[in-house]
Design a protein around this motif. Structure first.
Motif, PDB file in Angstrom:
ATOM      1  N   VAL A 114      43.756  26.162  42.032  1.00  0.00           N
ATOM      2  CA  VAL A 114      43.394  27.504  41.538  1.00  0.00           C
ATOM      3  C   VAL A 114      44.554  28.471  41.734  1.00  0.00           C
ATOM      4  CG1 VAL A 114      41.861  29.480  41.898  1.00  0.00           C
ATOM      5  CG2 VAL A 114      40.904  27.170  41.843  1.00  0.00           C
ATOM      6  N   SER A 115      45.208  28.387  42.895  1.00  0.00           N
ATOM      7  CA  SER A 115      46.353  29.253  43.165  1.00  0.00           C
ATOM      8  C   SER A 115      47.456  29.030  42.136  1.00  0.00           C
ATOM      9  CB  SER A 115      46.889  28.993  44.575  1.00  0.00           C
ATOM     10  OG  SER A 115      48.025  29.788  44.830  1.00  0.00           O
ATOM     11  N   GLY A 116      47.714  27.750  41.825  1.00  0.00           N
ATOM     12  CA  GLY A 116      48.737  27.434  40.830  1.00  0.00           C
ATOM     13  C   GLY A 116      48.403  27.998  39.462  1.00  0.00           C
ATOM     14  N   GLU A 117      47.114  27.916  39.090  1.00  0.00           N
ATOM     15  CA  GLU A 117      46.676  28.452  37.796  1.00  0.00           C
ATOM     16  C   GLU A 117      46.857  29.971  37.753  1.00  0.00           C
ATOM     17  OE1 GLU A 117      44.143  27.340  34.159  1.00  0.00           O
ATOM     18  OE2 GLU A 117      45.455  26.270  35.520  1.00  0.00           O
ATOM     19  N   LEU A 118      46.498  30.642  38.843  1.00  0.00           N
ATOM     20  CA  LEU A 118      46.639  32.096  38.893  1.00  0.00           C
ATOM     21  C   LEU A 118      48.107  32.521  38.879  1.00  0.00           C
ATOM     22  CD1 LEU A 118      43.600  32.081  39.352  1.00  0.00           C
ATOM     23  CD2 LEU A 118      43.899  33.759  41.148  1.00  0.00           C
ATOM     24  N   GLN A 119      48.959  31.732  39.512  1.00  0.00           N
ATOM     25  CA  GLN A 119      50.390  32.046  39.482  1.00  0.00           C
ATOM     26  C   GLN A 119      50.940  31.970  38.063  1.00  0.00           C
ATOM     27  OE1 GLN A 119      52.135  29.360  42.314  1.00  0.00           O
ATOM     28  NE2 GLN A 119      51.462  30.536  44.089  1.00  0.00           N
ATOM     29  N   LYS A 120      50.470  30.985  37.306  1.00  0.00           N
ATOM     30  CA  LYS A 120      50.904  30.865  35.907  1.00  0.00           C
ATOM     31  C   LYS A 120      50.391  32.050  35.081  1.00  0.00           C
ATOM     32  CE  LYS A 120      50.937  25.803  35.944  1.00  0.00           C
ATOM     33  NZ  LYS A 120      50.221  24.598  35.456  1.00  0.00           N
ATOM     34  N   LEU A 121      49.123  32.429  35.316  1.00  0.00           N
ATOM     35  CA  LEU A 121      48.538  33.539  34.557  1.00  0.00           C
ATOM     36  C   LEU A 121      49.206  34.873  34.892  1.00  0.00           C
ATOM     37  CD1 LEU A 121      44.756  32.572  34.828  1.00  0.00           C
ATOM     38  CD2 LEU A 121      46.094  32.659  32.713  1.00  0.00           C
ATOM     39  N   LYS A 156      52.400  35.262  35.754  1.00  0.00           N
ATOM     40  CA  LYS A 156      53.852  35.044  35.720  1.00  0.00           C
ATOM     41  C   LYS A 156      54.623  36.326  35.386  1.00  0.00           C
ATOM     42  CE  LYS A 156      57.386  32.174  33.483  1.00  0.00           C
ATOM     43  NZ  LYS A 156      57.634  31.074  32.520  1.00  0.00           N
ATOM     44  N   TYR A 157      54.062  37.159  34.531  1.00  0.00           N
ATOM     45  CA  TYR A 157      54.767  38.371  34.095  1.00  0.00           C
ATOM     46  C   TYR A 157      54.212  39.635  34.760  1.00  0.00           C
ATOM     47  CZ  TYR A 157      56.798  35.137  30.808  1.00  0.00           C
ATOM     48  OH  TYR A 157      57.469  34.064  30.265  1.00  0.00           O
ATOM     49  N   LYS A 158      53.474  39.437  35.851  1.00  0.00           N
ATOM     50  CA  LYS A 158      52.997  40.567  36.650  1.00  0.00           C
ATOM     51  C   LYS A 158      53.433  40.329  38.097  1.00  0.00           C
ATOM     52  CE  LYS A 158      49.184  42.620  35.309  1.00  0.00           C
ATOM     53  NZ  LYS A 158      47.775  42.984  35.151  1.00  0.00           N
ATOM     54  N   ARG A 159      53.644  41.388  38.839  1.00  0.00           N
ATOM     55  CA  ARG A 159      54.107  41.245  40.228  1.00  0.00           C
ATOM     56  C   ARG A 159      52.896  41.092  41.157  1.00  0.00           C
ATOM     57  NH1 ARG A 159      56.831  45.565  38.420  1.00  0.00           N
ATOM     58  NH2 ARG A 159      55.775  46.969  39.876  1.00  0.00           N
ATOM     59  N   ILE A 160      52.249  39.945  41.035  1.00  0.00           N
ATOM     60  CA  ILE A 160      51.038  39.679  41.816  1.00  0.00           C
ATOM     61  C   ILE A 160      51.287  38.477  42.722  1.00  0.00           C
ATOM     62  CG2 ILE A 160      48.630  38.900  41.668  1.00  0.00           C
ATOM     63  CD1 ILE A 160      48.387  40.539  39.102  1.00  0.00           C
ATOM     64  N   ARG A 161      50.920  38.631  43.997  1.00  0.00           N
ATOM     65  CA  ARG A 161      51.102  37.544  44.957  1.00  0.00           C
ATOM     66  C   ARG A 161      49.754  36.880  45.257  1.00  0.00           C
ATOM     67  NH1 ARG A 161      54.302  38.539  50.197  1.00  0.00           N
ATOM     68  NH2 ARG A 161      54.309  36.264  50.075  1.00  0.00           N
ATOM     69  N   THR A 162      49.716  35.564  45.080  1.00  0.00           N
ATOM     70  CA  THR A 162      48.508  34.801  45.421  1.00  0.00           C
ATOM     71  C   THR A 162      48.845  33.881  46.596  1.00  0.00           C
ATOM     72  OG1 THR A 162      49.026  32.980  43.907  1.00  0.00           O
ATOM     73  CG2 THR A 162      47.742  34.814  43.021  1.00  0.00           C
ATOM     74  N   LEU A 163      47.856  33.617  47.435  1.00  0.00           N
ATOM     75  CA  LEU A 163      48.100  32.777  48.612  1.00  0.00           C
ATOM     76  C   LEU A 163      46.943  31.804  48.830  1.00  0.00           C
ATOM     77  CD1 LEU A 163      49.870  32.179  51.164  1.00  0.00           C
ATOM     78  CD2 LEU A 163      48.393  33.812  52.376  1.00  0.00           C
ATOM     79  N   PRO A 164      47.226  30.493  48.763  1.00  0.00           N
ATOM     80  CA  PRO A 164      46.184  29.527  49.122  1.00  0.00           C
ATOM     81  C   PRO A 164      46.113  29.373  50.638  1.00  0.00           C
ATOM     82  CG  PRO A 164      48.148  28.359  48.351  1.00  0.00           C
ATOM     83  CD  PRO A 164      48.448  29.838  48.270  1.00  0.00           C
ATOM     84  N   ILE A 165      44.903  29.401  51.178  1.00  0.00           N
ATOM     85  CA  ILE A 165      44.694  29.296  52.632  1.00  0.00           C
ATOM     86  C   ILE A 165      43.734  28.135  52.883  1.00  0.00           C
ATOM     87  CG2 ILE A 165      43.524  30.406  54.568  1.00  0.00           C
ATOM     88  CD1 ILE A 165      44.685  33.040  53.727  1.00  0.00           C
ATOM     89  N   TYR A 166      44.204  27.156  53.665  1.00  0.00           N
ATOM     90  CA  TYR A 166      43.368  25.983  53.905  1.00  0.00           C
ATOM     91  C   TYR A 166      43.776  25.316  55.208  1.00  0.00           C
ATOM     92  CZ  TYR A 166      47.584  24.138  51.694  1.00  0.00           C
ATOM     93  OH  TYR A 166      48.895  23.871  51.369  1.00  0.00           O
ATOM     94  N   GLY A 167      42.886  24.493  55.730  1.00  0.00           N
ATOM     95  CA  GLY A 167      43.173  23.759  56.957  1.00  0.00           C
ATOM     96  C   GLY A 167      44.214  22.685  56.710  1.00  0.00           C
ATOM     97  N   LYS A 182      36.924  26.737  33.623  1.00  0.00           N
ATOM     98  CA  LYS A 182      36.293  27.813  34.382  1.00  0.00           C
ATOM     99  C   LYS A 182      37.288  28.576  35.256  1.00  0.00           C
ATOM    100  CE  LYS A 182      34.575  24.674  37.966  1.00  0.00           C
ATOM    101  NZ  LYS A 182      35.597  24.955  38.957  1.00  0.00           N
ATOM    102  N   THR A 183      38.374  27.919  35.699  1.00  0.00           N
ATOM    103  CA  THR A 183      39.351  28.627  36.536  1.00  0.00           C
ATOM    104  C   THR A 183      39.938  29.809  35.781  1.00  0.00           C
ATOM    105  OG1 THR A 183      39.899  26.593  37.724  1.00  0.00           O
ATOM    106  CG2 THR A 183      41.463  28.400  37.886  1.00  0.00           C
ATOM    107  N   ALA A 184      40.339  29.582  34.534  1.00  0.00           N
ATOM    108  CA  ALA A 184      40.868  30.685  33.730  1.00  0.00           C
ATOM    109  C   ALA A 184      39.766  31.679  33.368  1.00  0.00           C
ATOM    110  CB  ALA A 184      41.517  30.143  32.464  1.00  0.00           C
ATOM    111  N   ALA A 185      38.501  31.201  33.299  1.00  0.00           N
ATOM    112  CA  ALA A 185      37.387  32.093  32.960  1.00  0.00           C
ATOM    113  C   ALA A 185      37.258  33.227  33.972  1.00  0.00           C
ATOM    114  CB  ALA A 185      36.078  31.308  32.864  1.00  0.00           C
ATOM    115  N   PHE A 186      37.457  32.913  35.283  1.00  0.00           N
ATOM    116  CA  PHE A 186      37.432  34.008  36.263  1.00  0.00           C
ATOM    117  C   PHE A 186      38.839  34.478  36.611  1.00  0.00           C
ATOM    118  CE2 PHE A 186      37.099  30.158  39.077  1.00  0.00           C
ATOM    119  CZ  PHE A 186      38.259  30.323  39.825  1.00  0.00           C
ATOM    120  N   GLY A 187      39.835  33.585  36.446  1.00  0.00           N
ATOM    121  CA  GLY A 187      41.205  33.925  36.827  1.00  0.00           C
ATOM    122  C   GLY A 187      41.817  35.017  35.957  1.00  0.00           C
TER     123      GLY A 187
END
Length: 533
Positions: free
Chosen positions: A86-93, A95-106, A52-57
């Motif tokens: 999820v952040s790691g999965e999106l970073q892999k997806l 990889k060839y685009k200049r997109i920055r993802t950031l995980p935010i957690y306590g 499902k992560t890739a389904a929305f990612g």
């Protein structure tokens, strides 16, 4: 079933998907991605581990405009672990685009997160509590977000995040696409969807009509760290004429093929990167029984119809019941007897239970063969190998001096026994599971574990016994003493299942609370009187 290229994805995302080893979409991806790409709201009912992560990612990454240096998508997750995953999965997806993802957690420095947000982030993945912290500090703005994703919504409900989620969604200004993924749909989640989603399309992969063919089936509980060793033990103890081993990805196929070949097994791999000529060559060897084991992904195995396959082995548990049925149907052809074996790690037990529920049958379990059992099975084969070498009568001058010395010092039967043990023990391995829990203060033959929750999460002996019995597959009566305090618990389990309990529960959930389990320290001389089983 369609391939990823049918979704008309960008070349950058397609290249990343290929590198990740995915060959075809999972059922949830096949149904959800086309709907999400259209731009409407979507509810996906799917368990963890279904893709499902890739389904929305994948649609989220496709929709991001790289040149716009502000938050365009927000993904809410119940835990920090899932946010990081999820952040790691999106970073892999991406990889060839200049997109920055950031995980935010306590638990992580909020100052570090603020600095990263100021530098420009496209996608924020976070837990509701920490997202709310940033909204209150005005360090995160949601006014230009086009996609909001609620991942594992029922888990967030169980953890009491529903009010935070509503507050966050209220702050997402303008038109947005809302995606909600949840294993179950309790009334509060349905209410949330009615309130914050616009005519959502519902995608579900819960299939109640899946049935399994009449093939002998069994599963083996294996430790993650000993999975390859366990596989070798299992195939050494089985009389396999031809076997198909299934892996989840083509990378997994390549790694397992190399590992088995290195151990002397006659095996070859089949995956989507092979040319038609290479595929035909591997299949010819398999049909001619030149190789014993064909290692394949679900896609690569499509269309294989070899009548004398005796065993199907799920090295990686399939991601859905339909895949399980398709895989095991590769054996038992033309009225022949077939056996389907599945390797299941402690963390995959719940996934196995969901497959059993869908195919409406209980799959029996078996223990990984011991060193002694494998030796017993293999003795005939080893004897033939030795006889062949003796009868070949080759020039062994290189070893004659050492042979003479040993025979002068020891009886021949002792030398042969030592050589057999030295040579063949490396093939079968040892019975060491790699865990040494030391002295834990448990009763004789038991390992005592410490769990970091107790009455504060309504822990009870019944709940803990059911959780351990379900995950590890042991009878509840085998579990020993349970001591429950306000904020922690002690439980004793038999030594032989302790490694499975450890892997299954060390980062699991009980009553919705994230728990950690560790070997206990020896009992002090005095303890407060607990609530005892």
């Amino acid at each position: 079933m369609s391939y990823f290229d049918s979704f008309e994805l960008s070349s950058e995302v397609m290249k990343a998907i290929k590198e990740m080893g995915f060959e075809e979409p999972s059922p949830i991806q096949e149904k959800a991605i086309p709907l999400i790409v259209k731009g409407g709201d979507v509810i996906g009912q799917a368990q963890t581990g279904t893709g499902k992560t890739a389904a929305f990612g994948i649609p989220v990454i496709e929709k991001i405009k790289e040149e716009d240096q502000f938050v365009q998508a927000i993904i809410l997750t119940p835990t920090r672990e899932l946010a990081i995953q999820v952040s790691g999965e999106l970073q892999k997806l991406s990889k060839y685009k200049r997109i920055r993802t950031l995980p935010i957690y306590g638990g992580q420095s909020i100052g570090h997160q603020i600095k990263a947000l100021k530098q420009g982030v496209h996608v924020v993945i976070g837990t509701p509590g920490r997202i709310m912290d940033h909204l209150r500090r005005k360090t995160l703005k949601l006014d230009r977000i086009h996609t909001a994703v609620l991942d594992e919504a029922d888990e967030m409900l169980d953890m009491g995040f529903i009010e935070d989620i509503e507050e966050i969604l209220k702050q997402v200004k303008g038109e947005r696409q809302t995606l909600l993924f949840s294993a179950t749909m309790p009334p509060p989640i349905k209410k949330l969807s009615y309130k914050y989603m616009q005519n959502p399309e519902i995608v579900s992969i819960n299939r109640g009509e899946v049935t399994a063919p009449s093939i002998d089936q069994v599963y083996y509980k294996v430790l993650e760290r000993n999975k390859l060793e366990s596989l070798c033990r299992i195939i050494d103890s089985e009389e396999i004429d031809l076997g198909i081993l299934f892996c989840r990805t083509k990378k997994g196929v390549a790694e397992l093929t190399e590992a088995l070949q290195a151990r002397g097994y006659i095996a070859d791999g089949l995956h989507g990167d092979l040319t038609q000529m290479q595929r035909d060559s591997v299949m010819k060897k398999f049909r001619d029984s030149t190789i014993e084991f064909l290692i394949a992904t679900d896609v690569a195995a499509r269309g294989i119809d070899v009548e004398n396959v005796t065993h199907v082995i799920n090295y990686d548990i399939p991601q859905d019941p339909e895949s399980y049925v398709h895989r095991i149907g590769r054996t038992g052809r033309a009225g022949r007897k077939g056996l389907a074996l599945t390797l299941v790690t402690p963390r995959e037990m719940k996934h196995l239970r969901s497959i059993e529920a869908e195919i409406k049958m209980s799959i029996p379990s078996s223990n990984v063969p011991t060193f002694e059992e494998v030796v017993e099975k293999q003795q005939s084969s080893w004897k033939k190998q030795i006889e062949t070498l003796v009868e070949e009568d080759q020039d062994n001058a290189l070893f004659s001096g050492m042979t003479t010395e040993l025979l002068e010092k020891y009886p021949p039967e002792k030398i042969i026994t030592a050589l057999m043990k030295m040579t063949f023990a490396t093939e079968t391995g040892s019975d060491d599971d790699g865990y040494d829990f030391g002295e834990t203060g448990g009763a004789k033959g038991m390992v005592r574990f410490f769990i970091n929750v107790g009455k504060n999460v309504n822990m009870s002996p019944k709940i803990l016994i059911e959780e351990i019995a379900d995950l590890v597959g042991i009878p509840g009566k085998a579990i020993g003493r349970i001591d429950i305090f306000d904020k922690f618990t002690f439980v004793e389990v038999p030594e032989e299942v302790a490694p499975f309990v450890y892997e299954a529960l060390r980062h699991s959930r009980i009553n919705g609370a994230r728990v950690n389990l560790e070997p206990a320290k020896p009992r002090p001389k005095r303890e407060r009187k607990p609530f005892t089983k």
